[in-house]
Scaffold this active site. Structure first.
Site, short mmCIF file in Angstrom:
data_model
loop_
_atom_site.label_atom_id
_atom_site.label_comp_id
_atom_site.label_asym_id
_atom_site.label_seq_id
_atom_site.Cartn_x
_atom_site.Cartn_y
_atom_site.Cartn_z
N HIS A 53 -66.25 38.30 24.46
CA HIS A 53 -65.91 39.05 23.25
C HIS A 53 -65.14 38.16 22.28
O HIS A 53 -64.81 37.02 22.60
CB HIS A 53 -65.16 40.33 23.58
CG HIS A 53 -63.79 40.16 24.18
ND1 HIS A 53 -63.58 39.60 25.43
CD2 HIS A 53 -62.56 40.49 23.72
CE1 HIS A 53 -62.29 39.60 25.69
NE2 HIS A 53 -61.63 40.13 24.67
N HIS A 55 -62.11 38.12 20.83
CA HIS A 55 -60.66 37.90 20.73
C HIS A 55 -60.30 36.43 20.88
O HIS A 55 -60.93 35.70 21.66
CB HIS A 55 -59.92 38.74 21.79
CG HIS A 55 -59.86 40.19 21.42
ND1 HIS A 55 -59.67 41.20 22.36
CD2 HIS A 55 -59.98 40.81 20.21
CE1 HIS A 55 -59.66 42.37 21.74
NE2 HIS A 55 -59.86 42.17 20.44
N ASP A 57 -58.02 34.78 22.30
CA ASP A 57 -57.69 34.22 23.61
C ASP A 57 -58.94 34.06 24.50
O ASP A 57 -58.83 33.67 25.66
CB ASP A 57 -56.62 35.06 24.32
CG ASP A 57 -57.04 36.49 24.56
OD1 ASP A 57 -57.66 37.09 23.66
OD2 ASP A 57 -56.74 37.02 25.65
N HIS A 58 -60.14 34.33 23.93
CA HIS A 58 -61.39 34.12 24.67
C HIS A 58 -62.33 33.15 23.96
O HIS A 58 -63.28 32.66 24.57
CB HIS A 58 -62.09 35.46 24.92
CG HIS A 58 -61.24 36.37 25.77
ND1 HIS A 58 -61.48 36.58 27.11
CD2 HIS A 58 -60.11 37.06 25.48
CE1 HIS A 58 -60.54 37.38 27.60
NE2 HIS A 58 -59.69 37.68 26.63
N HIS A 111 -63.33 47.93 24.81
CA HIS A 111 -62.23 47.01 24.46
C HIS A 111 -62.50 46.46 23.06
O HIS A 111 -61.64 46.48 22.18
CB HIS A 111 -62.15 45.92 25.50
CG HIS A 111 -61.09 44.89 25.27
ND1 HIS A 111 -59.76 45.15 25.36
CD2 HIS A 111 -61.19 43.57 24.93
CE1 HIS A 111 -59.06 44.05 25.08
NE2 HIS A 111 -59.90 43.08 24.81
N ASP A 130 -62.43 41.24 29.36
CA ASP A 130 -61.30 42.17 29.27
C ASP A 130 -61.73 43.62 29.45
O ASP A 130 -61.09 44.54 28.94
CB ASP A 130 -60.59 42.03 27.92
CG ASP A 130 -59.74 40.78 27.85
OD1 ASP A 130 -59.69 40.03 28.84
OD2 ASP A 130 -59.14 40.53 26.78
N HIS A 168 -57.86 38.23 32.67
CA HIS A 168 -56.39 38.10 32.65
C HIS A 168 -55.76 38.35 34.02
O HIS A 168 -56.21 39.22 34.75
CB HIS A 168 -55.76 39.12 31.68
CG HIS A 168 -56.00 38.81 30.25
ND1 HIS A 168 -55.13 38.02 29.51
CD2 HIS A 168 -57.00 39.17 29.40
CE1 HIS A 168 -55.60 37.93 28.27
NE2 HIS A 168 -56.73 38.61 28.18
#
Ligand code: ZN
Ligand code: FE
Length: 252
Positions: A53, A55, A57-58, A111, A130, A168
């Protein structure tokens, strides 16, 4: 298929997938260039970047890794405008290959609206980003709770022995939440020993398995009669139970 876990930032996991037969190297969700490149360097190549996805942090490592290794970036077609550097547009239920490794794209919105999982059915491995965590699930940001529950139910229906690699290290907090609202679950108590022993040795709790999560992850048990009774939600529908639990978890 060999998988290497790369801990990134404070609690993210990125994953290297190595197809030894063809020497094809891929990475799932590179959180940062610096953390991931330290590991990618030893393979001296990076053929593909796969994103679950959009975001940061990905996808944070996408552009710099692509520039350095000339990698091809694969992500969901619906997110083509928000995945940095995207090259290959993926559709729901599509079958793709990295080297000799075949995988299926499973669209699991909730999400984010374009969240996907990578399901390597020949190896019984799924990357859940996530959406599914060990003993938990992601926050519902862009979808509805109904959508998120439907997405989790898609994952629930995979074979029990499927290993799930998640985005995570939230497992300790998730465990405490599950223990609070599902205190009589013996499988959960047993899993807690295993989790605590890993975390004491600062080992990752990823991967988990679908079979274990079915028994212990409260968010996969929203249809369980005993659990509904414990929560005083006997007459509620599954998605109402899910919404209640997700709301409680958001402030846990
Ligand atoms: Zn996310
Ligand atoms: Fe994340």
């Amino acid at each position: 298929m060999k998988i290497e876990i790369i801990p990134c930032l404070s609690d993210n996991y990125s994953y290297i997938i190595c197809d030894e037969q063809t020497n094809t190297i891929s990475i799932v969700d590179p959180a940062t260039f610096s953390d991931c490149e330290k590991v990618v360097r030893k393979y001296r190549k990076l053929d593909y970047i796969l994103n679950t996805h959009h975001h940061v942090d990905h996808v944070g490592g996408n552009v710099e890794l692509k520039r350095k290794y000339n990698s091809k970036i694969m992500a969901y077609e619906g997110d083509k405008n928000r995945i940095p550097g995207i090259d290959i547009l993926l559709r729901d239920n599509e079958i793709k290959k990295i080297g000799n490794l075949e995988f299926k794209i499973i669209l699991i919105p909730g999400h984010t609206s374009g969240h996907i999982a990578f399901y390597f059915y020949n190896e019984d491995i799924i990357f859940t980003g996530d959406t599914l965590f060990s003993l938990g699930c992601g926050r519902v940001f862009e979808g509805t709770h109904k959508q998120m529950l439907k997405s989790l139910n898609k994952i629930k229906n995979l074979p029990f022995n499927t290993k799930a690699y998640f985005g995570h290290e939230y497992t300790k907090n998730n465990l405490n939440f599950c223990l609070k609202y599902d205190p009589n679950n013996t499988a959960l108590k047993n899993k807690s020993f295993d989790i605590n022993s890993k975390l004491e040795r600062t080992l990752p709790t990823t991967p988990t398995s679908i079979g274990e999560e079915l028994k212990t992850n409260i968010f996969l048990r929203c249809n369980d009669k005993v659990l509904k009774k414990t929560l005083n939600l006997e007459d509620s529908q599954d998605h109402e139970v899910f919404t209640k639990l997700r709301d409680l978890k958001d402030t846990f």
